[in-house]
Write an enzyme that holds these catalytic residues in place. Structure first.
Site, PDB file in Angstrom:
ATOM      1  N   LYS A  57      -3.512   8.130   2.891  1.00  0.00           N
ATOM      2  CA  LYS A  57      -4.738   7.889   3.666  1.00  0.00           C
ATOM      3  C   LYS A  57      -4.586   8.415   5.096  1.00  0.00           C
ATOM      4  O   LYS A  57      -5.566   8.895   5.690  1.00  0.00           O
ATOM      5  CB  LYS A  57      -5.107   6.403   3.663  1.00  0.00           C
ATOM      6  CG  LYS A  57      -5.561   5.870   2.314  1.00  0.00           C
ATOM      7  CD  LYS A  57      -6.760   6.611   1.732  1.00  0.00           C
ATOM      8  CE  LYS A  57      -7.355   5.880   0.541  1.00  0.00           C
ATOM      9  NZ  LYS A  57      -8.356   6.694  -0.182  1.00  0.00           N
TER      10      LYS A  57
ATOM     11  N   TYR B 297       0.844  -1.199   0.000  1.00  0.00           N
ATOM     12  CA  TYR B 297       0.000   0.000   0.000  1.00  0.00           C
ATOM     13  C   TYR B 297       0.887   1.261   0.000  1.00  0.00           C
ATOM     14  O   TYR B 297       0.509   2.316  -0.498  1.00  0.00           O
ATOM     15  CB  TYR B 297      -0.985  -0.018   1.178  1.00  0.00           C
ATOM     16  CG  TYR B 297      -2.226   0.806   0.945  1.00  0.00           C
ATOM     17  CD1 TYR B 297      -3.069   0.554  -0.128  1.00  0.00           C
ATOM     18  CD2 TYR B 297      -2.557   1.843   1.807  1.00  0.00           C
ATOM     19  CE1 TYR B 297      -4.209   1.318  -0.343  1.00  0.00           C
ATOM     20  CE2 TYR B 297      -3.700   2.610   1.604  1.00  0.00           C
ATOM     21  CZ  TYR B 297      -4.524   2.347   0.522  1.00  0.00           C
ATOM     22  OH  TYR B 297      -5.650   3.108   0.305  1.00  0.00           O
TER      23      TYR B 297
HETATM   24  P1  NDP Z   1     -12.241   3.270  -8.702  1.00  0.00           P
HETATM   25  O1  NDP Z   1     -11.055   2.969  -9.552  1.00  0.00           O
HETATM   26  O2  NDP Z   1     -13.551   2.797  -9.174  1.00  0.00           O
HETATM   27  O3  NDP Z   1     -12.314   4.823  -8.342  1.00  0.00           O
HETATM   28  C1  NDP Z   1     -11.202   5.659  -8.212  1.00  0.00           C
HETATM   29  C2  NDP Z   1     -11.620   6.989  -8.755  1.00  0.00           C
HETATM   30  O4  NDP Z   1     -10.606   7.989  -8.558  1.00  0.00           O
HETATM   31  C3  NDP Z   1     -11.871   6.930 -10.252  1.00  0.00           C
HETATM   32  O5  NDP Z   1     -13.206   7.262 -10.536  1.00  0.00           O
HETATM   33  C4  NDP Z   1     -10.925   7.976 -10.810  1.00  0.00           C
HETATM   34  O6  NDP Z   1     -11.501   8.715 -11.861  1.00  0.00           O
HETATM   35  C5  NDP Z   1     -10.753   8.894  -9.630  1.00  0.00           C
HETATM   36  N1  NDP Z   1      -9.623   9.818  -9.845  1.00  0.00           N
HETATM   37  C6  NDP Z   1      -8.301   9.525  -9.930  1.00  0.00           C
HETATM   38  N2  NDP Z   1      -7.608  10.642 -10.211  1.00  0.00           N
HETATM   39  C7  NDP Z   1      -8.501  11.663 -10.287  1.00  0.00           C
HETATM   40  C8  NDP Z   1      -8.405  13.059 -10.552  1.00  0.00           C
HETATM   41  N3  NDP Z   1      -7.230  13.669 -10.770  1.00  0.00           N
HETATM   42  N4  NDP Z   1      -9.547  13.818 -10.552  1.00  0.00           N
HETATM   43  C9  NDP Z   1     -10.741  13.240 -10.314  1.00  0.00           C
HETATM   44  N5  NDP Z   1     -10.901  11.909 -10.073  1.00  0.00           N
HETATM   45  C10 NDP Z   1      -9.795  11.140 -10.062  1.00  0.00           C
HETATM   46  O7  NDP Z   1     -11.870   2.591  -7.284  1.00  0.00           O
HETATM   47  P2  NDP Z   1     -12.587   2.512  -5.877  1.00  0.00           P
HETATM   48  O8  NDP Z   1     -14.036   2.670  -6.014  1.00  0.00           O
HETATM   49  O9  NDP Z   1     -12.026   1.292  -5.268  1.00  0.00           O
HETATM   50  O10 NDP Z   1     -11.938   3.754  -5.109  1.00  0.00           O
HETATM   51  C11 NDP Z   1     -12.697   4.784  -4.510  1.00  0.00           C
HETATM   52  C12 NDP Z   1     -12.113   5.167  -3.173  1.00  0.00           C
HETATM   53  O11 NDP Z   1     -12.221   4.061  -2.286  1.00  0.00           O
HETATM   54  C13 NDP Z   1     -10.643   5.543  -3.194  1.00  0.00           C
HETATM   55  O12 NDP Z   1     -10.416   6.616  -2.316  1.00  0.00           O
HETATM   56  C14 NDP Z   1      -9.981   4.295  -2.635  1.00  0.00           C
HETATM   57  O13 NDP Z   1      -8.730   4.580  -2.051  1.00  0.00           O
HETATM   58  C15 NDP Z   1     -11.003   3.899  -1.608  1.00  0.00           C
HETATM   59  N6  NDP Z   1     -10.913   2.522  -1.108  1.00  0.00           N
HETATM   60  C16 NDP Z   1     -11.020   1.456  -1.940  1.00  0.00           C
HETATM   61  C17 NDP Z   1     -10.939   0.168  -1.449  1.00  0.00           C
HETATM   62  C18 NDP Z   1     -11.043  -1.014  -2.350  1.00  0.00           C
HETATM   63  O14 NDP Z   1     -10.726  -2.119  -1.904  1.00  0.00           O
HETATM   64  N7  NDP Z   1     -11.479  -0.889  -3.581  1.00  0.00           N
HETATM   65  C19 NDP Z   1     -10.735  -0.096  -0.023  1.00  0.00           C
HETATM   66  C20 NDP Z   1     -10.666   1.106   0.782  1.00  0.00           C
HETATM   67  C21 NDP Z   1     -10.739   2.365   0.252  1.00  0.00           C
HETATM   68  P3  NDP Z   1     -11.259   8.339 -13.416  1.00  0.00           P
HETATM   69  O15 NDP Z   1     -11.555   6.900 -13.595  1.00  0.00           O
HETATM   70  O16 NDP Z   1     -12.234   9.239 -14.083  1.00  0.00           O
HETATM   71  O17 NDP Z   1      -9.825   8.660 -13.638  1.00  0.00           O
HETATM   72  C1  KAL Z   2      -2.958  -3.227   0.013  1.00  0.00           C
HETATM   73  C2  KAL Z   2      -3.762  -3.139  -1.018  1.00  0.00           C
HETATM   74  C3  KAL Z   2      -3.404  -3.817  -2.281  1.00  0.00           C
HETATM   75  C4  KAL Z   2      -3.142  -2.865  -3.391  1.00  0.00           C
HETATM   76  C5  KAL Z   2      -2.059  -1.821  -3.169  1.00  0.00           C
HETATM   77  C6  KAL Z   2      -2.269  -0.550  -3.474  1.00  0.00           C
HETATM   78  C7  KAL Z   2      -3.569   0.038  -3.869  1.00  0.00           C
HETATM   79  C8  KAL Z   2      -3.652   1.362  -4.065  1.00  0.00           C
HETATM   80  C9  KAL Z   2      -4.906   2.064  -4.452  1.00  0.00           C
HETATM   81  C10 KAL Z   2      -4.683   3.115  -5.529  1.00  0.00           C
HETATM   82  C11 KAL Z   2      -5.866   4.076  -5.514  1.00  0.00           C
HETATM   83  C12 KAL Z   2      -4.591   2.396  -6.852  1.00  0.00           C
HETATM   84  C13 KAL Z   2      -4.158   3.225  -8.030  1.00  0.00           C
HETATM   85  O1  KAL Z   2      -3.919   4.415  -7.920  1.00  0.00           O
HETATM   86  C14 KAL Z   2      -4.041   2.486  -9.328  1.00  0.00           C
HETATM   87  C15 KAL Z   2      -3.462   3.347 -10.456  1.00  0.00           C
HETATM   88  O2  KAL Z   2      -2.067   3.454 -10.322  1.00  0.00           O
HETATM   89  C16 KAL Z   2      -3.705   2.640 -11.814  1.00  0.00           C
HETATM   90  N1  KAL Z   2      -5.133   2.553 -12.139  1.00  0.00           N
HETATM   91  C17 KAL Z   2      -5.781   3.535 -12.819  1.00  0.00           C
HETATM   92  O3  KAL Z   2      -5.236   4.553 -13.208  1.00  0.00           O
HETATM   93  C18 KAL Z   2      -7.259   3.308 -13.052  1.00  0.00           C
HETATM   94  C19 KAL Z   2      -7.525   3.253 -14.548  1.00  0.00           C
HETATM   95  C20 KAL Z   2      -8.022   4.441 -12.350  1.00  0.00           C
HETATM   96  C21 KAL Z   2      -9.522   4.326 -12.502  1.00  0.00           C
HETATM   97  O4  KAL Z   2      -7.719   4.334 -10.971  1.00  0.00           O
HETATM   98  C22 KAL Z   2      -7.546   5.462 -10.242  1.00  0.00           C
HETATM   99  N2  KAL Z   2      -7.300   5.237  -8.940  1.00  0.00           N
HETATM  100  O5  KAL Z   2      -7.605   6.557 -10.735  1.00  0.00           O
HETATM  101  C23 KAL Z   2      -5.010  -2.299  -0.943  1.00  0.00           C
HETATM  102  C24 KAL Z   2      -6.288  -3.056  -1.229  1.00  0.00           C
HETATM  103  C25 KAL Z   2      -6.487  -4.265  -0.301  1.00  0.00           C
HETATM  104  C26 KAL Z   2      -7.491  -2.103  -1.014  1.00  0.00           C
HETATM  105  C27 KAL Z   2      -7.542  -0.935  -1.976  1.00  0.00           C
HETATM  106  C28 KAL Z   2      -7.625  -1.241  -3.422  1.00  0.00           C
HETATM  107  C29 KAL Z   2      -7.475   0.300  -1.430  1.00  0.00           C
HETATM  108  C30 KAL Z   2      -7.614   1.562  -2.161  1.00  0.00           C
HETATM  109  O6  KAL Z   2      -7.271   2.606  -1.558  1.00  0.00           O
HETATM  110  O7  KAL Z   2      -8.107   1.600  -3.297  1.00  0.00           O
END
Ligand code: NDP
Ligand code: KAL
Length: 257
Positions: free
Chosen positions: A166, A159
């Site tokens: 976070k 992470y």
């Molecule tokens: P998604 O990938 O579905 O959502 C992540 C979102 O972040 C995307 O919609 C992406 O938009 C947006 N984003 C990234 N960069 C920008 C930017 N510059 N401006 C605006 N939007 C941006 O993943 P999740 O639903 O999993 O993630 C949502 C939240 O939940 C995050 O904060 C994540 O850390 C948190 N979370 C997720 C967990 C999991 O297991 N999935 C666990 C705990 C917390 P776009 O696609 O348009 O780039």
């Molecule tokens: C320990 C866990 C395992 C995974 C480790 C790191 C997860 C980080 C979350 C972070 C938000 C992921 C990214 O930013 C991915 C990004 O580099 C590439 N993906 C993208 O660009 C896609 C297309 C867009 C939609 O994504 C974003 N974010 O813009 C953590 C796990 C167990 C729980 C999670 C997934 C936590 C979390 O914060 O999401």
């Protein structure tokens, strides 16, 4: 009888829907079910058509606006336009995070200054930027939620810099709650258990984290985005009226271990 609070004629802004697996999409559907008027924001033009087709599944017609949270002017103009089109804002769901994939594996200290700054900017500072821009338009008893993860409280392999982001986000929730409380605005976080979304795809050891939670968490199962969304509805509606500055874990109780 429905357990849902009624949010008819109340405007909620949902930020961070990438696709149908996004936690933000589950939140949007739940708010829509409760009758809310929704504004959905997306990061860039290329995500617009995907969001349009998702939004067509909602009961109420949603307003879609572009908002890249790295751009202060974009955030300000988004909130001005929300106010013009939808009046005062009852709540915001911030569900946005990003870190360079290369920094989400291997040694924590191998990250660069630029990767650190970008992750903190998008994943932590953006909450404050958004709340600040919404300030003139909040309803009397507005509510803001963000999404966080256990990796900000303790070390979770891979992470890495997202853990630091976070931790900054969790702390921002407390400072914002204290500052905005006198204006009637509540600010809380939901710490979600692992959910298979686009962000989770291809990063770290996601499958082993899912199975560890299933084996050890008090509830012995993983959580769904819908379970996160119903806690979101509680916090965003009057049901959560006495709660602010809080982090509610929706993770089958894993965080107590
Ligand atoms: P998604 O990938 O579905 O959502 C992540 C979102 O972040 C995307 O919609 C992406 O938009 C947006 N984003 C990234 N960069 C920008 C930017 N510059 N401006 C605006 N939007 C941006 O993943 P999740 O639903 O999993 O993630 C949502 C939240 O939940 C995050 O904060 C994540 O850390 C948190 N979370 C997720 C967990 C999991 O297991 N999935 C666990 C705990 C917390 P776009 O696609 O348009 O780039
Ligand atoms: C320990 C866990 C395992 C995974 C480790 C790191 C997860 C980080 C979350 C972070 C938000 C992921 C990214 O930013 C991915 C990004 O580099 C590439 N993906 C993208 O660009 C896609 C297309 C867009 C939609 O994504 C974003 N974010 O813009 C953590 C796990 C167990 C729980 C999670 C997934 C936590 C979390 O914060 O999401």
């Amino acid at each position: 009888m429905s357990i849902y609070p009624t949010l008819t004629n109340k405007t909620y802004v949902v930020m961070g829907i990438a696709n149908k697996r996004s936690i933000a999409w589950a939140i949007a559907k739940t708010l829509d079910e409760a009758g809310a008027k929704l504004v959905l924001t997306y990061a860039a033009e290329r995500f617009k058509s995907g969001l349009e087709s998702l939004a067509s599944e909602l009961k109420q017609e949603a307003i879609l606006l572009e908002c890249d949270v790295t751009n202060d002017e974009a955030i300000d103009s988004t909130f001005r336009s929300i106010h013009e089109q939808a009046g005062e804002i009852q709540g915001i769901a911030h569900s946005i995070a990003f870190a360079d994939k290369e920094a989400l594996r291997g040694e924590f200290s191998e990250m660069t200054r630029g990767q650190f700054a970008q992750a903190l900017d998008i994943s932590a500072y953006s909450l404050t930027a958004v709340v600040k821009a919404a300030k003139p338009y909040f309803a009397q008893d507005a509510s803001v939620i963000t999404l966080t993860y256990l990796g900000g409280e303790r070390v979770v392999p891979n992470y890495n810099l997202m853990g630091v982001a976070k931790a900054a986000l969790d702390s921002s929730v407390k400072y914002l709650a204290n500052e905005y409380g006198p204006h009637g605005v509540r600010v809380n976080a939901i710490s979600a258990g692992p959910i298979r979304t686009l962000s989770a795809k291809g990063v770290g050891d996601f499958n082993s984290i899912l199975s560890e939670l299933e084996q050890k968490a008090p509830l012995r199962r993983n959580v769904s985005a819908e379970e996160v969304a119903s806690t979101g509805l509680f916090l965003l509606s009057g049901m959560g009226s006495g709660v602010t500055g809080e982090v509610i874990h929706v993770d089958s109780g894993y965080h107590i271990l």
